[in-house]
Structure formats: C-alpha cells, structure tokens
Scaffold this active site. Structure first.
Site, PDB file in Angstrom:
ATOM      1  N   ASP A 287     -26.092  10.407  47.344  1.00 37.48           N
ATOM      2  CA  ASP A 287     -26.176  11.791  46.878  1.00 37.48           C
ATOM      3  C   ASP A 287     -24.797  12.186  46.364  1.00 37.48           C
ATOM      4  OD1 ASP A 287     -28.927  12.339  47.908  1.00 37.48           O
ATOM      5  OD2 ASP A 287     -27.953  11.946  49.825  1.00 37.48           O
TER       6      ASP A 287
ATOM      7  N   ASP B 155     -35.931   8.959  47.569  1.00 32.98           N
ATOM      8  CA  ASP B 155     -35.907  10.196  48.350  1.00 32.98           C
ATOM      9  C   ASP B 155     -36.350  11.403  47.545  1.00 32.98           C
ATOM     10  OD1 ASP B 155     -35.538  11.627  50.660  1.00 32.98           O
ATOM     11  OD2 ASP B 155     -33.402  11.965  50.346  1.00 32.98           O
TER      12      ASP B 155
END
Length: 952
Positions: free
Chosen positions: A17, A127
């Site tokens: 991320d 995700d």
C-alpha cells in the site's frame, strides 16, 4: 507426479500500500529499505530465487525516484525473471474507478513492464474490496487466463482475519465467469496472502508452523499444489527463506518445498501456459486445471462462480462496501478527473489529431493518468487512510485536472478553428462564431454556457490601459441574436461580464496581454451529433432580418411546478417531488426526502446506533421559490432548515479508544443539536429527459450519514446499477447469511429500479456519489449517500481521522430519469452517462475550414450498446473506439465510415481490437457506404481500431 506427494509453492512478495495508516512518504522510506534489501539478497544468495512485486509497476517508479543509481541492477534482476512486475500500474479499487480507468491501468502497467522485457501475466487482485463482474473478460482480453484474489467469496474480518465459514467455491481454486461468459481460473487466498509469512528456521518452530500451514492449505486446495504467500502488508524481505525451506524439506520428505513464482504455480495447476497467458478467447473452459486429481475426484469439477464477487454470502459486516461513501469529496473529484480525461480531453485530442497538423499528446495523457491513478489504490480512493494521505490526494487530483484541461483547451480550439464558419459572414463582420462539442457517444441536446470575448484590445496596439478599457466599455452590445448554421435564431440569455483582463501564450512569441469585453451566453443546443460539434454565432440582428427569435414557451407552471412536455415536476410543502413521465403517464411520488442517521462505524463500514430512528425531512416545511425561468431552463429552489445531533456520545470515544469491533458498539448520539440547512436546486431543461438536482449544505454535525431517498413503488426482486463495463443486476434482498441491517452497494453513473416486466423504471444518476442502497421498505426506495462523517480509520488498530468528519461545505448532483421500457434501450442509461459529461464550447472566427458547421468524427448505431472511449493508441497511432453491451442479449454494432476530413488519405481500415489495443482481424466494409457491422455478444466489451487515422 505421484498423488501421495504434494508441492508447497512459496511465493515471496510484499503487499505494498503506497499510503494508508502512514502518509505516503513514510511508506516510501520503508519501500526504499525493502527494495535495497531485496536487491542485496538477490545478488548475495542465488538460492533466493524470485520475488513478486505486488502486480504494480509504480513501485519501480517510487524506488528509482530515490535510487536511480540502482536502475541497471534492478533491470537485470527483472530480465533474469527474479523480480516479476506488472500487469497493473497500481492496485486499484475497481468498483470506485471508472471502466476506462481500469483499462488505462492495464495499458500503462503493461507498457511500463514491457520496457523491462517482461510482463507478469497474473490477474492480481489481492485486496480489492470486492471484485467487478467483468474482471474475467478484461483479463482474457489482456491475454491473462487467471485471477488471483483475496476478497469477495469468503468472510474476512478485523485485521484481515479469514473466517472458517462456508464460501461460494468448493475449493480455493475455482472458475470465475464474467457476464459475457469469459472464464478464468480463480485462485482465492483462502488463508489470506500472508499464509506463508515468516517461515521459521528453527526446527521445532518449523514443525509446529508447517503442521498447521499444510493442513490449512489442504483444507481448501483442489490439488496437491499448495500456495503459500511469503509476505504481507509492507512486509520486510525474509532473507533467510532458503534456509527455512531447507529445514522444511528435511522435516517433510513427502512434500516438495519450492521457492516458486506465480508462473510456475499456475503451470503446475495446468492453467495453460507457463506465464499464465490466456488465449484471449471468450470460452476458457479448456484451462480449468483439469489435469490434477485429488482423492480420485477430477479437479475440473471446480465450482463456477459467476459475476461480481462482493461477499454477499457473508454476515455483511466486513464487506468494506461503505468505503464508497467515506470522504465523498474524493469520489467527486475522482469522477470529475476521470470524466475530463476519458470523455473530454481524449476524444477532443483524437479529433484534433485527425486533422493532421497536431500530434496526439501521449506523454501528457500518460502523465495525467498516472497522476490520477496514484489516487486509485484501494486505501486511497476508498477514503480509508489517515488524514495526511487524503490531503495529498487533493493535490494530485488538481494536478491531473490541470493537465487534462490544458489538453482539452488546446484541442477544442484546434478543432473549432477547423470548422467552416464562413456562412456566418453574411451577418456582418462583427459575427462571433461559437462551436459546441458533444464528446459523448450519443446525440445530445442541452443547456450550454460560454464566456465570449466580444472584442479584445492588446497591449501591443499601443493604447494606455485606461483608453483600452474605455473603448471596450463604450461598445454597444444591443441588438444581437444567436443563430445556428442555417441562420435560425436560437433563444439566448446574455449576461454582461464587463471588461476583463486576459492573455495569450503563443508557441512562438512572448505572452500577449489584452483587455476584453465579455459576455456569458446561455442557450439550448439541439441535436449536437455524438462525438461531434455544431456551430452557432452571436450576430447583429440588423444583418439577420430573417432571424427573429421565436417566442419561447415557459417551462414554469405556477409557483411550484415545471413542465417541458416530457416531464412534469410538482413540489410539495415539505420539498418532496412528484415527477410524472408524461408519455407513459407514470408518476413517482415522495421523491427527494433527506434522511440522517448516526454513524458509529469507521471509514470502512457504516454502523447505525442500535435502536435509533432515522431523522428525515418528510413533513418538514420548506422554503420554495422559482429562481430561474428562461427559454432553455427553469429551476426551483428548496430550502430545508433542519437541526441534527451534534455528534455521538462519550461512550463512542471510549469504544474508539479501545478498538471495540464496530458491530458491537453501543454508543448513541447526543441530545445537543446543530443547524443543518439544505439548499436544493431542482431544474428542468427545455428538451431534458431528466430532472436535475443540485444539493448543497454546510455540515457541522459529526458521526452521521446523510442520504437522499427516491421511492420507486415498483414491484421487482432485482435492480440494476452501473458498474465497470456492465449494468449489474443485483438482488434487492440479501442472502440468508446476511445480518447487517444495511445493504449498501457500489455504483458508477446510476442505480435503476424497473418493473419486473421492464415496462417502466426510475433511474437515479449521479456525479461521484458511489454508494446507494435499495431499501427493503415496501417501496423499493433508491437511497443515495451524500455524506458520511466518521472519526477513525478502523481495521486493525486505533487511527483517529478527524478530517473524515467532512465538516464544512458540500455539494452533490443527481438526476431523476423516469423511463418507459428497458433503460438500456429507452435512452435512460445513455442520459445518465451523459449527465456526468460536461459540455465543451469554444469561440472561433469567421473562416473556411475542412469540417462542416455541423458534423461528427464517427457515427455508430447499436441497440443496447454504450459508448465508452475514443482515443489514439500509443505506438500504432490508430484511433480506438470502445463500446460495451448493456444487456445479456446479443447486439449488432454498425460503425459508419470515418469523417473523410479526419480519416487521412485513402480508405480507413477498421479492425477488431482488445483492451490492450492490439491490431486484430480486419473488418470488411459494406460496399455501398463503407460502414462496418460487428456482432456483439451478451455483455461484451468491443474495441475497434481505425487504421486510416492520421499518424504522428
């Protein structure tokens, strides 16, 4: 391979991320350290075979920005297949990014990876907060025969803990089928993408670890090929993994422990191709990993999971769907930025390119798209990060927008100056031509507003500023009319703007400053062709004796009603609307009630306080007045002066502090109230097919949600919502496993409830309002979220986010579109798509030109098809046009021969392409008119290339 042996495929990776619970640069510093360690490990240890770089090429840019001196070493490891990159530029949230943004993400990721000589053909969705239904078709068209994902068919909870509950597939391997019939091999991270993380080197610890891990994987695997992901969110490199695997091999001689890659793992499953490269055909049944068996049962008996993967077979508490309404202002900026790029700048630049004297600015588009897509990772666009992250996103949105505006401004002027406006010369030398552009895929009528310079005086002319201003003020602007290219007068509203300063920035000279006398002209443009333009001119009436503006009938009917002959709108005392579709005589009542509830959830999920009754404006007296009554449009202003609870109570602060799981929270709202005034502008255009709603308010309340409610009173068990290249059909009632009182969903341009026989329906279009719910209230009410105010990030820890309360001024735009028949063929859905796209206009001079005063770059027909994109392909220079079938029935697409003034020399060759814009099968034109027809399958995405377009 013997059936009593098993292979443990350990794939090293990190889920990166770029920004989340830390701001971007703090994550960035950790990325540099991780990549340094990775390169050092690969250089030092030949047994550390390879590393999967999270499917996103942006990591390479982020690393080399700080470590340019390691580029050669990085490139070498990629060429050696020790670092696998692509196929995406970033790992986006697909539901909150547009159809074309998802395609640009694939295109740019492939292009960037190809520069290093290799592209990892892995459909990687580790995700994403649910998975779009068209992912299998997108993957197939990109030459990818698989999809690897973590969410959508199995419950995940706090800190990504995976539950032991049932899910839609018999195994962690499944067949995922899109609405068009495309199939890919789906690989579910049934034990998450960290199930092979931190493998012990100590023998005792390793025994305990692998006893558990082998059993966990075998519980779900359909074959003896077991997948272990050695990494997690921002996980450091496990540099001693070769030693850990050596220990494992000694402990389990019946198991082959392999430091593997997705290419090798997928090949072992029999997925068809070492790199997972699909053949691109729509039927992928031959790649169903049927080569292996488990307990005598053919693995080809995998479950077929169809369409969207949205965790509907769960209790509904951890779907993360309410990220669609976290920080709504980000979604609105994103919708505007995407639309500006793909629906305005790209088609205008493609048309300008076709003129032959202007290169398509691929480099600028790539920069603008990359800057925009840096806001598209799931923790970014979802609004579920710390405040610093989202502050930086605002700047990125602005940067991308400014580039797109620059491209659009230059392109529209180039095209406008090529339009033949010489016909306006008959109205005198003071004629002011204007060109209106419709960059959508359907013919369009609507209200245009353009600021025009009646006259400019440049500083280079030698006058003092006072004299320039004085001369301009003295101009007589009376006695002018607006005419179209045929000379017919068009009613226009003229607003004097006075004398304004301005400047030109020539390509071959220093800036040129001037003063100009300006007016704003607002009028109704009628029947502007799709992907086309139409010229008008503001001229002196003396030169247009036959151009007398007709007396336009007012749309206003009394103090609270509007009627344009297609729709009638009546406003009640409490501000609710009754909208009647006049052709069919169908009426929809009680529209536009505002609802407010408490929200003690977080950026990920909404949670209403237990036992709370929703507050609404139903029955609340509103201030109502007509604020616009013009030939082209009329509008009614509705003002509600409301009061809302100031916040949640003190218990909520304690529950946040101690990370109480949000479904278990017991907080309530305080008794103290704060003002909450809502100003609504309801407008109807002369030729409008929908009622536009613009809502504005100044939010000073915390911990709450505001929605607009639109009861449909239509009997049906399903509804439809615009998704990525799809109008998804969804159940109104959730599955039996669903426990969450809320059943919010994602939307792109609209949500629609139609009668079961599709005889009529109500479409609610939006701009950047990505969350809706069809209420189980007996009226099938469409509820659209306008604002959600929350106080914390949520998920795995305690991260306060005070700016997620979204205090301050907000505005939202919607459109109410009643329709007769199927929304896909009645024009309702096309109207909803057009609602998101702004009109474009440019002022030009009286001159000849290669383009007719009214014309289009391309013309097409196809019932039930939606136009998606016009751009120029990077590399080939071909024009690329894309559509998708809104319905699960076959259709026929007919594309007319391109505009001869834009097609270049010789006949244009048209061919089938794909989402990567490769040249495919050439189409044979019809002998009579040069058009081509293409059969379109159910829900199919179709891309056609035009090879005869002008080249760079």
């Amino acid at each position: 391979m013997e059936n009593n042996r098993r292979t443990a495929h350990i794939i090293s990776h990190t889920h990166w991320d770029r920004e989340w619970y830390l701001p971007y640069e703090k994550h960035h510093v950790r990325l540099i350290r991780l990549m340094d360690t990775l390169l050092d490990t690969l250089k030092r240890d030949g047994e550390y075979r390879s590393f999967f770089l999270d499917g996103q090429t942006i990591i390479l840019e982020d690393y080399l920005q700080v470590r340019p001196e390691r580029r050669e070493e990085l490139e070498q490891r990629i060429r050696e297949n020790r670092i696998f990159i692509g196929p995406w530029y970033i790992l986006q949230d697909a539901f909150l990014t547009s159809s074309e943004a998802n395609v640009r993400n694939l295109q740019i990721g492939h292009r960037d990876a190809a520069r290093y000589g290799t592209i990892s053909k892995v459909g990687y969705f580790p995700d994403t907060f649910g998975n779009i239904g068209q992912a299998p078709q997108l993957m197939r068209q990109a030459g990818i025969g698989n999809a690897v994902f973590g969410r959508g068919v199995k419950p995940t909870g706090f800190n990504n803990e995976v539950s032991d509950a049932e899910f839609e597939s018999s195994y962690s391997e499944l067949i995922w089928e899109g609405p068009d019939g495309s199939q890919v091999l789906g690989i579910l991270f049934a034990n998450w993408y960290s199930n092979g993380n931190e493998v012990p080197t100590d023998e005792a610890a390793a025994k305990e670890y692998w006893d558990r891990k082998l059993a966990d994987a075998e519980k779900y695997a359909s074959t003896n090929q077991l997948l272990y992901m050695n990494g997690c969110d921002h996980q450091p490199i496990q540099t001693d993994l070769p030693e850990a695997l050596r220990v494992a091999r000694e402990l389990y001689p019946d198991t082959d422990f392999v430091h593997s890659s997705f290419a090798d793992y997928l090949a072992a499953l029999g997925e068809g191709g070492r790199n997972g490269e699909g053949k691109g055909e729509r039927d992928g049944a031959d790649e169903r990993n049927g080569a292996e068996e488990r307990d005598g049962e053919p693995a080809s008996r995998l479950s077929v999971v169809k369409g969207e993967l949205r965790s509907q077979r769960t209790d509904g508490w951890s779907t993360l769907v309410n990220t669609a309404s976290a920080r709504v202002y980000l979604k609105q900026m994103n919708q505007h930025g995407q639309t500006l790029l793909e629906k305005v700048a790209e088609p205008l630049a493609a048309i300008a390119h076709g003129l032959g004297n202007h290169s398509y600015p691929h480099h600028l588009f790539t920069y603008a798209w990359k800057t925009l897509m840096q806001n598209h990772p799931h923790d970014s666009i979802c609004g579920c990060s710390v405040d610093e992250v989202h502050r930086e996103m605002v700047a990125r949105f602005e940067k991308s927008k400014h580039v797109a505006e620059s491209i659009a401004d230059e392109s529209k002027q180039l095209v406008a100056d090529a339009v033949d406006t010489s016909g306006f010369a008959r109205f005198g030398e003071d004629a002011l031509p204007l060109v209106v552009f419709n960059t959508t895929g359907w013919a369009r009528s609507g209200t245009i507003s353009i600021v025009a310079d009646v006259r400019r005086i440049y500083y280079r002319e030698g006058f003092a500023p006072e004299e320039m201003i004085g001369r301009l003020k003295a101009l007589d602007l009376g006695g002018r009319v607006l005419v179209d290219a045929e000379g017919a007068a068009v009613p226009v509203a003229v607003e004097e703007l006075g004398v304004r300063f301005g400047y030109d920035l020539p390509d071959d000279a220093f800036r040129q400053a001037y003063w100009a006398r300006q007016v704003r002209l607002t009028f109704a443009a009628a029947d502007v062709p799709a992907l086309g333009w139409k010229a008008y001119a503001w001229v002196k009436a003396a030169g247009a004796a036959s151009a007398v503006a007709p007396e336009a009938a007012s749309i206003v009917r009394g103090e609270r009603s509007l009627d344009n002959g297609k729709l009638r709108v009546d406003v009640a005392d409490d501000g609710t609307l009754t909208v009647t579709e006049l052709a069919g005589g169908h009426t929809y009542r009680d529209l536009l009630v505002y609802e407010d509830t408490g929200d003690i959830g977080n950026e990920y999920m909404y949670k209403q306080p237990d036992g709370e009754a929703a507050l609404t404006t139903h029955g609340l007296a509103a201030e109502i007045r007509i604020v616009c009554d013009e030939a082209h449009r009329a509008a009614i202003e509705i003002v509600h002066r409301w009061e809302l609870p100031a916040s949640a109570d003190a218990l909520f602060e304690e529950e946040k502090q101690y990370a109480v799981y949000f479904p278990e929270r017991k907080a309530q709202r305080v008794a103290e109230k704060v003002p909450f005034a809502i100003r609504t502008l309801v407008s109807l255009e002369k030729d409008g097919k929908g009622v536009a709603v613009r809502t504005s308010f100044n939010n000073q309340s915390k911990d709450h949600r505001v929605r607009a409610l639109f009861p449909t009173d239509l009997h049906t068990s399903v509804h439809r919502a615009d998704a990525v290249f799809e109008v998804a059909v969804r159940d109104n009632e959730p599955a039996a496993e669903w426990k969450n009182p809320s059943n919010a969903q994602h939307q792109q341009a609209f949500a629609d409830v139609s009668a079961a026989d599709l005889s009529r329906g109500l479409t609610i279009a939006n701009k950047g309002l990505n969350e809706y719910e069809v209420l189980r209230d007996g009226r099938n009410t469409i509820a659209v979220t306008l604002l959600r105010s929350v106080a914390e990030l949520g998920d795995w820890g305690v991260f306060p986010t005070p700016e997620a309360q979204c205090l301050g001024k907000h505005e939202a735009e919607l459109m109410i579109i009643p329709h007769v028949g199927d929304g896909a063929v009645s024009g309702a859905y096309a109207e909803a798509y057009q609602f998101q796209v702004p009109w474009t206009a440019a002022q030009t001079g009286v001159r000849g030109g290669p383009l007719a005063a009214t014309g289009a770059a391309y013309a097409w027909e196809g019932e039930g098809l939606a136009f998606s994109s016009l751009k120029i392909a990077d590399g080939s220079g071909d024009a690329m046009l894309r559509w998708f079938n809104l319905r699960p029935q076959p259709a026929e697409l007919t594309l007319a021969a391109p505009n001869a003034a834009l097609a270049g020399s010789g006949a244009a060759a048209i061919y089938r392409s794909d989402v990567l814009e490769t040249r495919g099968e050439a189409l044979a034109p019809r002998a009579d008119d040069g058009s081509q027809s293409v059969s379109v399958g159910p829900c199919e995405i179709v891309t056609l290339g035009v090879q005869g377009a002008k080249r760079e």
